[in-house]
Design a protein around this motif. Structure first.
Motif, short mmCIF file in Angstrom:
data_model
loop_
_atom_site.label_atom_id
_atom_site.label_comp_id
_atom_site.label_asym_id
_atom_site.label_seq_id
_atom_site.Cartn_x
_atom_site.Cartn_y
_atom_site.Cartn_z
N GLU A 152 -16.00 -62.44 42.41
CA GLU A 152 -17.17 -61.96 41.66
C GLU A 152 -17.87 -63.13 40.98
OE1 GLU A 152 -19.96 -59.32 40.74
OE2 GLU A 152 -18.17 -58.74 41.84
N LYS A 153 -17.09 -64.02 40.42
CA LYS A 153 -17.63 -65.23 39.79
C LYS A 153 -18.39 -66.08 40.82
CE LYS A 153 -15.96 -69.09 36.97
NZ LYS A 153 -14.77 -69.74 36.41
N GLU B 46 -25.76 -66.39 43.63
CA GLU B 46 -27.06 -65.82 43.27
C GLU B 46 -27.88 -66.80 42.44
OE1 GLU B 46 -30.10 -63.29 43.59
OE2 GLU B 46 -28.17 -63.03 44.59
N ARG B 47 -27.24 -67.47 41.51
CA ARG B 47 -27.95 -68.45 40.67
C ARG B 47 -28.44 -69.64 41.50
NH1 ARG B 47 -25.94 -68.49 34.68
NH2 ARG B 47 -25.27 -66.34 34.50
N GLU C 189 -21.80 -64.53 41.56
CA GLU C 189 -22.77 -64.85 40.50
C GLU C 189 -23.33 -66.26 40.67
OE1 GLU C 189 -20.85 -64.13 36.73
OE2 GLU C 189 -20.40 -62.05 37.28
#
Length: 90
Positions: free
Chosen positions: A67-68, A74-75, A71
């Motif tokens: 999950e990290k 996406e960034r 993220e």
């Protein structure tokens, strides 16, 4: 002439391939990200240590994005889009 990828582009490519492959072995990720073994080891180890990629329980010796990692992916995608627009403008 081949453009040299930045550190962030290499990390983005590794995360993207790991996401697309779902559960893949190191060699498959390395090949799909177009990295040599030395650079692959360097960046893959970093992503593992920081918790962006994790080893799967099944199949053995496979890896998946966390999950990290999603993220961060996406960034990095957003940064790439901003950079592309900046290049188009000037």
């Amino acid at each position: 002439m081949v453009k040299k990828r930045s550190r962030w582009e290499l990390i983005y490519d590794l995360l993207k391939v790991t996401l697309e492959e779902r559960s893949a072995k190191k060699t498959r990720i390395m090949q799909r990200a177009y990295l040599d073994w030395r650079n692959f080891q360097k960046y893959f180890k970093l992503l593992l240590e920081k918790g962006f990629i994790a080893k799967c329980n099944n199949p053995e010796d496979s890896y998946e994005i966390t999950e990290k990692g999603m993220e961060l992916l996406e960034r990095l995608k957003n940064v790439d889009e901003i950079r592309t627009v900046g290049e188009m403008l000037g």
